[in-house]
Structure formats: C-alpha cells, structure tokens
Scaffold this motif. Sequence first.
Motif, PDB file in Angstrom:
ATOM      1  N   ARG A 195       0.842  -1.197   0.000  1.00 14.42           N
ATOM      2  CA  ARG A 195       0.000   0.000   0.000  1.00 14.42           C
ATOM      3  C   ARG A 195       0.880   1.250   0.000  1.00 14.42           C
ATOM      4  N   PRO A 196       0.414   2.332  -0.606  1.00 15.39           N
ATOM      5  CA  PRO A 196       1.227   3.556  -0.643  1.00 15.39           C
ATOM      6  C   PRO A 196       1.686   4.025   0.733  1.00 15.39           C
ATOM      7  N   GLU A 197       0.846   3.869   1.738  1.00  8.22           N
ATOM      8  CA  GLU A 197       1.217   4.351   3.076  1.00  8.22           C
ATOM      9  C   GLU A 197       2.329   3.515   3.713  1.00  8.22           C
ATOM     10  N   GLU A 198       2.646   2.362   3.132  1.00  6.73           N
ATOM     11  CA  GLU A 198       3.718   1.524   3.672  1.00  6.73           C
ATOM     12  C   GLU A 198       5.099   1.976   3.212  1.00  6.73           C
ATOM     13  N   LEU A 199       5.172   2.902   2.249  1.00  7.47           N
ATOM     14  CA  LEU A 199       6.443   3.281   1.634  1.00  7.47           C
ATOM     15  C   LEU A 199       6.629   4.788   1.660  1.00  7.47           C
ATOM     16  N   VAL A 200       7.888   5.212   1.800  1.00  2.00           N
ATOM     17  CA  VAL A 200       8.207   6.634   1.671  1.00  2.00           C
ATOM     18  C   VAL A 200       8.827   6.928   0.305  1.00  2.00           C
ATOM     19  N   GLY A 201       9.184   5.895  -0.432  1.00  2.00           N
ATOM     20  CA  GLY A 201       9.757   6.086  -1.751  1.00  2.00           C
ATOM     21  C   GLY A 201      10.521   4.853  -2.189  1.00  2.00           C
ATOM     22  N   TYR A 202      11.011   4.916  -3.419  1.00  2.00           N
ATOM     23  CA  TYR A 202      11.789   3.823  -4.014  1.00  2.00           C
ATOM     24  C   TYR A 202      13.005   4.424  -4.696  1.00  2.00           C
ATOM     25  N   LEU A 203      14.192   3.907  -4.367  1.00  2.00           N
ATOM     26  CA  LEU A 203      15.435   4.339  -4.991  1.00  2.00           C
ATOM     27  C   LEU A 203      16.104   3.141  -5.671  1.00  2.00           C
ATOM     28  N   GLU A 204      16.659   3.386  -6.826  1.00  2.00           N
ATOM     29  CA  GLU A 204      17.326   2.314  -7.557  1.00  2.00           C
ATOM     30  C   GLU A 204      18.616   2.838  -8.171  1.00  2.00           C
ATOM     31  N   ALA A 205      19.710   2.115  -7.945  1.00  2.00           N
ATOM     32  CA  ALA A 205      20.962   2.354  -8.661  1.00  2.00           C
ATOM     33  C   ALA A 205      21.039   1.360  -9.809  1.00  2.00           C
ATOM     34  N   HIS A 206      21.468   1.823 -10.969  1.00  2.00           N
ATOM     35  CA  HIS A 206      21.471   0.962 -12.150  1.00  2.00           C
ATOM     36  C   HIS A 206      22.570   1.433 -13.090  1.00  2.00           C
ATOM     37  N   ILE A 207      23.213   0.495 -13.771  1.00  2.00           N
ATOM     38  CA  ILE A 207      24.128   0.921 -14.833  1.00  2.00           C
ATOM     39  C   ILE A 207      23.324   1.625 -15.920  1.00  2.00           C
ATOM     40  N   GLU A 208      23.923   2.657 -16.507  1.00  2.00           N
ATOM     41  CA  GLU A 208      23.303   3.262 -17.671  1.00  2.00           C
ATOM     42  C   GLU A 208      23.383   2.263 -18.816  1.00  2.00           C
ATOM     43  N   GLN A 209      22.295   2.074 -19.526  1.00  4.78           N
ATOM     44  CA  GLN A 209      22.292   1.138 -20.656  1.00  4.78           C
ATOM     45  C   GLN A 209      22.424   1.909 -21.962  1.00  4.78           C
ATOM     46  N   GLY A 210      23.412   2.772 -21.953  1.00  4.02           N
ATOM     47  CA  GLY A 210      23.734   3.634 -23.070  1.00  4.02           C
ATOM     48  C   GLY A 210      25.047   4.330 -22.775  1.00  4.02           C
ATOM     49  N   PRO A 211      25.560   5.146 -23.717  1.00  3.29           N
ATOM     50  CA  PRO A 211      26.923   5.669 -23.615  1.00  3.29           C
ATOM     51  C   PRO A 211      27.052   7.099 -23.096  1.00  3.29           C
ATOM     52  N   GLU A 212      25.954   7.734 -22.648  1.00  8.68           N
ATOM     53  CA  GLU A 212      26.037   9.172 -22.387  1.00  8.68           C
ATOM     54  C   GLU A 212      27.040   9.513 -21.291  1.00  8.68           C
ATOM     55  N   LEU A 213      26.999   8.806 -20.160  1.00  5.05           N
ATOM     56  CA  LEU A 213      27.962   9.097 -19.098  1.00  5.05           C
ATOM     57  C   LEU A 213      29.389   8.834 -19.556  1.00  5.05           C
ATOM     58  N   ASP A 214      29.591   7.761 -20.290  1.00 10.35           N
ATOM     59  CA  ASP A 214      30.924   7.446 -20.785  1.00 10.35           C
ATOM     60  C   ASP A 214      31.427   8.560 -21.701  1.00 10.35           C
ATOM     61  N   ARG A 215      30.574   9.065 -22.553  1.00 17.55           N
ATOM     62  CA  ARG A 215      30.962  10.145 -23.459  1.00 17.55           C
ATOM     63  C   ARG A 215      31.247  11.435 -22.701  1.00 17.55           C
ATOM     64  N   ARG A 216      30.542  11.644 -21.594  1.00 15.62           N
ATOM     65  CA  ARG A 216      30.763  12.848 -20.786  1.00 15.62           C
ATOM     66  C   ARG A 216      31.976  12.719 -19.866  1.00 15.62           C
ATOM     67  N   GLY A 217      32.475  11.503 -19.703  1.00 19.08           N
ATOM     68  CA  GLY A 217      33.585  11.293 -18.793  1.00 19.08           C
ATOM     69  C   GLY A 217      33.183  11.422 -17.337  1.00 19.08           C
ATOM     70  N   GLU A 218      31.925  11.071 -17.014  1.00 19.27           N
ATOM     71  CA  GLU A 218      31.403  11.193 -15.653  1.00 19.27           C
ATOM     72  C   GLU A 218      30.974   9.820 -15.149  1.00 19.27           C
ATOM     73  N   SER A 219      30.986   9.677 -13.826  1.00 19.22           N
ATOM     74  CA  SER A 219      30.709   8.369 -13.224  1.00 19.22           C
ATOM     75  C   SER A 219      29.241   8.136 -12.924  1.00 19.22           C
ATOM     76  N   LEU A 220      28.524   9.182 -12.501  1.00 19.66           N
ATOM     77  CA  LEU A 220      27.162   9.030 -11.983  1.00 19.66           C
ATOM     78  C   LEU A 220      26.252  10.088 -12.577  1.00 19.66           C
ATOM     79  N   ALA A 221      24.965   9.770 -12.634  1.00 20.87           N
ATOM     80  CA  ALA A 221      23.975  10.732 -13.122  1.00 20.87           C
ATOM     81  C   ALA A 221      22.657  10.565 -12.380  1.00 20.87           C
ATOM     82  N   VAL A 222      21.916  11.652 -12.313  1.00 19.70           N
ATOM     83  CA  VAL A 222      20.530  11.641 -11.839  1.00 19.70           C
ATOM     84  C   VAL A 222      19.638  11.216 -13.002  1.00 19.70           C
ATOM     85  N   VAL A 223      18.672  10.367 -12.744  1.00 15.96           N
ATOM     86  CA  VAL A 223      17.704   9.972 -13.771  1.00 15.96           C
ATOM     87  C   VAL A 223      16.460  10.849 -13.629  1.00 15.96           C
ATOM     88  N   SER A 224      16.048  11.458 -14.717  1.00 18.88           N
ATOM     89  CA  SER A 224      14.895  12.355 -14.692  1.00 18.88           C
ATOM     90  C   SER A 224      13.578  11.620 -14.897  1.00 18.88           C
TER      91      SER A 224
END
Length: 433
Positions: A195-224
């Motif tokens: 139920r919604p009242e049982e949770l305050v939110g959901y967070l997930e770390a995941h590898i990017e399944q594309g090259p954008e971070l690699d092309r930027r030379g950065e390690s981590l990104a926020v997902v919009s």
Amino acid sequence: MALLTGVAPDRIAAAARRVMARCEELARVSATPGEIERVYLSTEHARVNRLAAEWMREVGMKSRQDAAGNQLGRLEAAERGAPALMIGSHLDTVPDAGRFDGIVGVLIGLEVVRLLRQPGPGDTWISPFPFALEVVAFSDEEGTRFGKALLGSSAVAGTWEKEWWALADKDGTTLRQAFLEFGLDPARVGEASRRPEELVGYLEAHIEQGPELDRRGESLAVVSSIASARRFQLVVEGEARHAGGTPYDMRRDALLGASEAALAVERICASEHHIIGTVGQLEAFPGAVNIVPGEARFSLDLRGEFDGQRDQVWNAISRDLDTIMGRRHLRWTAREIHNAPAVMCAPLLQDVVREGIVSTLAPGSDAPATIFSRAGHDGMSIGAITDVGMLFLRNPDGISHHPDELVSGGDVALGIRALAESVLQLSADRTAS
C-alpha cells in the motif's frame, strides 16, 4: 552537503569489492553453460533468491520471499511498523546477459544498509531513520520467459492482471503452472502488493544502458524519467509458393514486407527526438529454402520520453505499414503485448540523488548530469504506489544485455557513497518537514 561522516574510505572500497565479487558469484548461477541466463520461476531464480536472502540477513535484515517470488529484506526503524524506503532492482536476466544489469542495484542497496545501520536491542541492527530500510530483489523485470516484463514489480504495485496466468513459455508451460512448480500459490499473488502508506519512496541504482555518461567522462547521473514503452507482435501474411517457379510479379513475399517494415521503423524513429524503435525478432514461415515465405512475424519495441510522442510515432509506423503491405499485396496485423506509461522521477528524490552525487565530487565540479532513461526499470511499476528516484552508473561503451556489459569497481564505490548520502539527505528532509 555531505552527511556521511566518519566512514573510512576503505569501508566503501571494501563494499565495492564485495559488490563486484558477488556479481561474479551470481553470474555462475545460469541455466546455460558459458552464458548468463536466469529466468522467472526457474531453479536459477530459486538459487539467487537464497543467496540474496543470506546476504540480507548478513547485514541484519529480516528476509522473506513474497507471494510473487520477489526476495525482500527489511531493517526496522526504532518505531516498529514505520513506512519503508525501498531500495532495489532485479536479479533475472535476458539470454546471454551481462553481469551487472539489475544485479548491481540490489547489491549496492545491501551495502548502503551495511553503511547506515545502527546497533539495536541485543545483537540486532536497526534503521536510524524515521523510516525502515528495505532492499528488494525483483524476480522478473526482463520478461524473458513469458514475454511480459515487470511481473515481479507489478505484483508489488498491486497491478497484476488475471489474463497473465495464461501466458506460456517456449515449452508451453503457463505462468500459472510455473507458479505451482516453484511452490507459489497463484491465488495468493495479491499478498505481494504493498500500500502507498507503507512506503516513503523507491530508490534504484542501475548501470546506464547507453553511452552518455561514458561520453561525458562522468561516473554518476541523476535519472529524470523512465521511458514510456509499447511492445507489439506483428504478423505479415502473404502467399507461400515455389521459389523457382513463381515470377516476381506474382510473389506476395511476407518476409520482404516485414523487412521493409523494419526499415520503416528505423527511418521513422531516427527522425524523431527521444524515440527509439527496435525490431528484435523476425521469423519467416514455412521457413524452407525453396519456398517464398507466406508469413512473417516480427516484434516491435517502441520507447519514448513522453507517451503522446511515442503514440504519434506508432501511428506513423502504422500508416507506413498500410502503404508497404498494400503495394506488396500483403496483409498485416499487430497485437500489443506491453504498454507502460513514462514515469517521471519525483523532484524530491531527484534532488536527494543529486545531492548524493555532489558529495562524491571535488569542490567546484560541474553539476551532475541529469539523464532520461531510454531503458525500462522496475520503477515503472513501483511508481504506481510511491515516488521513484534513480541513480545511473557509468557503463563503458554503453553496451548492455550483452556479456561485454561493464561497470568499474571505482564507479561502484562512488555509487554506494552517493546512494547512502541520498538516503541521509532524504531523512534530513523528512525530519525537517
């Protein structure tokens, strides 16, 4: 502002090494020798659930397998029964998979709990926050076995549909049969829902399944946001005839029609911003070398940042298919097998993830990248019951769903620290409000 003080860097480095080693350990649990393949409700699914349960208990969590086969661990807050922050991802794979898609997110979640837990009564551990901490290993994000993605997280979100029980795998085993063989009761799948009242939110770390971070030379990104998706099975009908005796002006070649349709998908989608269309399966029937194909079947995976734009592109593809098949004297039909709306990551959770990433950067660094996820994730289901936030880790060359999929131990260490800081930031925000 970094909140994770007093944690020695070598603890985080050790956590990252543990994640990388466990990715290798899980990679050895496979239905296919020499490859990685774990599908829903298989013996391999049961084995990785047992491993996940062991690792959850190791960090002080109570672990259970829910009514849909997801493995969950929970670290209670001082106030028992408090709502939980859920952290997780999935342990199932596509055929011939990489080691990190989904798996890294589950294992990082466990290391975040290890870093943030505090001693409780006796020999127990507790969450030091006004919320419990949960880590979930979802059982079927990929949809490899039954052709329907997000089954595990859909059960948690309470959006399971009775029509799914008739889905069958390549051997003809239905989802209902597989539940029973796995030791689950189909009549109780609703007990997996939260139920919604049982949770305050959901967070997930995941590898990017594309090259954008690699092309930027950065390690981590926020997902919009997570892409909206529609999937179709299409059938083109023509006429099977002798390959030698049928002149071109009499041929109604279903395979050529389907091939032209696949090229139309590429042409139309490539001209649109943030729309991706993929034909990943194509079969011809009757499939003999000396017969003009009388039927062709192919898949279409269509993704977009926004639902409306995605649907406009499907309409354009449909019009093109009408033209192609009409010119070739063929018929076509489509059956939609998956439809998921875009899920926008909650502004607050984007903010705490951003703060978490900033804490890993040198002073004066540019703001972290914010990236739209073209790949689907369990958050698409969980967004129906709680706010969702995601953190991307760099994937060199961007390849995924492939054995060459990669993430570095250094980036995993940064991801662990960033996600732990995100949890601390969320707690501080909730306490202040």
